[in-house]
Motif scaffolding. Structure first.
Motif, PDB file in Angstrom:
ATOM      1  N   ASP A  81       2.423 -41.073  16.962  1.00  0.00           N
ATOM      2  CA  ASP A  81       3.682 -41.743  17.313  1.00  0.00           C
ATOM      3  C   ASP A  81       4.817 -41.278  16.410  1.00  0.00           C
ATOM      4  N   GLN A  82       4.529 -41.170  15.109  1.00  0.00           N
ATOM      5  CA  GLN A  82       5.572 -40.785  14.155  1.00  0.00           C
ATOM      6  C   GLN A  82       6.092 -39.375  14.433  1.00  0.00           C
ATOM      7  N   ASP A  83       5.212 -38.487  14.890  1.00  0.00           N
ATOM      8  CA  ASP A  83       5.657 -37.131  15.196  1.00  0.00           C
ATOM      9  C   ASP A  83       6.521 -37.096  16.449  1.00  0.00           C
ATOM     10  N   ILE A  84       6.211 -37.949  17.406  1.00  0.00           N
ATOM     11  CA  ILE A  84       7.051 -38.050  18.601  1.00  0.00           C
ATOM     12  C   ILE A  84       8.444 -38.541  18.213  1.00  0.00           C
ATOM     13  N   ILE A  85       8.504 -39.574  17.379  1.00  0.00           N
ATOM     14  CA  ILE A  85       9.799 -40.115  16.936  1.00  0.00           C
ATOM     15  C   ILE A  85      10.573 -39.063  16.161  1.00  0.00           C
ATOM     16  N   SER A  86       9.896 -38.363  15.261  1.00  0.00           N
ATOM     17  CA  SER A  86      10.549 -37.315  14.478  1.00  0.00           C
ATOM     18  C   SER A  86      11.063 -36.185  15.368  1.00  0.00           C
ATOM     19  N   HIS A  87      10.269 -35.792  16.351  1.00  0.00           N
ATOM     20  CA  HIS A  87      10.664 -34.728  17.276  1.00  0.00           C
ATOM     21  C   HIS A  87      11.928 -35.112  18.044  1.00  0.00           C
ATOM     22  N   ILE A  88      11.938 -36.324  18.571  1.00  0.00           N
ATOM     23  CA  ILE A  88      13.096 -36.795  19.348  1.00  0.00           C
ATOM     24  C   ILE A  88      14.323 -36.895  18.446  1.00  0.00           C
ATOM     25  N   LYS A  89      14.127 -37.419  17.254  1.00  0.00           N
ATOM     26  CA  LYS A  89      15.238 -37.566  16.302  1.00  0.00           C
ATOM     27  C   LYS A  89      15.849 -36.210  15.978  1.00  0.00           C
ATOM     28  N   ASN A  90      15.014 -35.226  15.702  1.00  0.00           N
ATOM     29  CA  ASN A  90      15.507 -33.894  15.358  1.00  0.00           C
ATOM     30  C   ASN A  90      16.123 -33.190  16.559  1.00  0.00           C
ATOM     31  N   GLN A  91      15.507 -33.342  17.705  1.00  0.00           N
ATOM     32  CA  GLN A  91      15.985 -32.670  18.913  1.00  0.00           C
ATOM     33  C   GLN A  91      17.354 -33.178  19.345  1.00  0.00           C
ATOM     34  N   LEU A  92      17.558 -34.475  19.231  1.00  0.00           N
ATOM     35  CA  LEU A  92      18.799 -35.082  19.724  1.00  0.00           C
ATOM     36  C   LEU A  92      19.796 -35.401  18.611  1.00  0.00           C
ATOM     37  N   GLY A  93      19.431 -35.113  17.360  1.00  0.00           N
ATOM     38  CA  GLY A  93      20.344 -35.380  16.255  1.00  0.00           C
ATOM     39  C   GLY A  93      20.585 -36.857  16.020  1.00  0.00           C
TER      40      GLY A  93
END
Length: 261
Positions: A224-236
């Motif tokens: 879950d944390q990697d999904i959140i991190s991915h979305i955060k980084n992808q969308l700024g």
């Protein structure tokens, strides 16, 4: 030769071609599986083929923040996913998909033709990203409606078709495309919007429950944390959560209300 399953879920079969899939590592620890959608999609497809014993699968994670020297030498700046089949590297997503379909033993069985399903799941993730990008503004019905409407259409389609998966009772490429995106929506929308997929979408939840039972999904699913991190980084996006300090969690439980029909 007996089949072997490695610690990270790789399936090794004797006397069949070995396929290596290089995927992005976690942006949190640089070792475990990252949350790249295409990486998971191809991981699932190849894992299914390895279970059918048409290939032997090796999965390698690469930390793109600190890629090893041999990775830079061999692939320059090309980010994963990268598929290596008997010494030949396939670098672009469309080419990887085409290669699995046409050149990997058994791959053609995954790629069924269904225009209705293709249209149904198209743009789902785009609508999710549009919804999440406004995470600092009030969560209005207008903001969430495009995503909610498409989820409802997928639910109604599954209820009408009555099969375990999108195109029948066996998995296809469409399931390998849809389910990672549904997991991102489930985890990401909750984290950034406090939005839950409605429990009234019982056919959709039943479909997700079926997917959660499959090793192809479980072995390829990021934390879950990697999904959140991915979305955060992808969308700024910004978040105050210290997810990099958390023990990895993998949400696969089905809400009780969603099981009641």
């Amino acid at each position: 030769m007996a089949d072997e399953v490695t610690e990270n879920g790789q399936v090794e079969n004797g006397d069949v071609p070995e396929i290596e899939l290089i995927i992005r590592a976690s942006t949190i620890d640089g070792r475990r599986k990252g949350a790249c959608l295409f990486c998971q999609e191809y991981f699932m497809e190849l894992y299914l083929l390895a279970e059918l014993k048409t290939i032997s699968l090796k999965v390698t994670t690469v930390d793109m923040q600190k890629p090893p020297p041999d990775f830079r030498t061999n692939f320059e700046a090309t980010p994963p996913p990268i598929l290596i089949d008997r010494g030949m590297a396939i670098l672009e997503n469309e080419k990887i998909e085409r290669h699995i379909m046409k050149n990997v033993p058994g791959g053609h069985n995954l790629f069924v033709q269904d225009k209705e399903v293709a249209t149904l799941i198209e743009n789902l993730y785009t609508k999710f990203k549009m919804y999440i990008r406004k995470f600092e503004s009030p969560d209005t019905t207008e903001n969430r409606q495009p995503l909610l409407s498409q989820l409802e259409r997928i639910n109604d389609f599954l209820a009408k078709r009555g099969t375990r998966f999108l195109t029948g009772d066996t998995m296809s490429c469409f399931d390998c495309e849809l389910m990672p995106r549904l997991q991102h929506i489930r985890i990401g929308a909750k984290a950034f919007r406090k939005f839950d997929i409605p429990t009234k979408f019982t056919a959709l939840w039943r479909y997700m429950a079926n997917m959660y039972e499959l090793e192809a999904f479980i072995q390829s699913c990021p934390a879950d944390q990697d999904i959140i991190s991915h979305i955060k980084n992808q969308l700024g996006l910004r978040t105050t959560a210290r997810i990099e300090l958390e023990t990895p969690v993998y949400t696969t439980a089905i809400p009780v209300l969603a099981t009641e029909s």
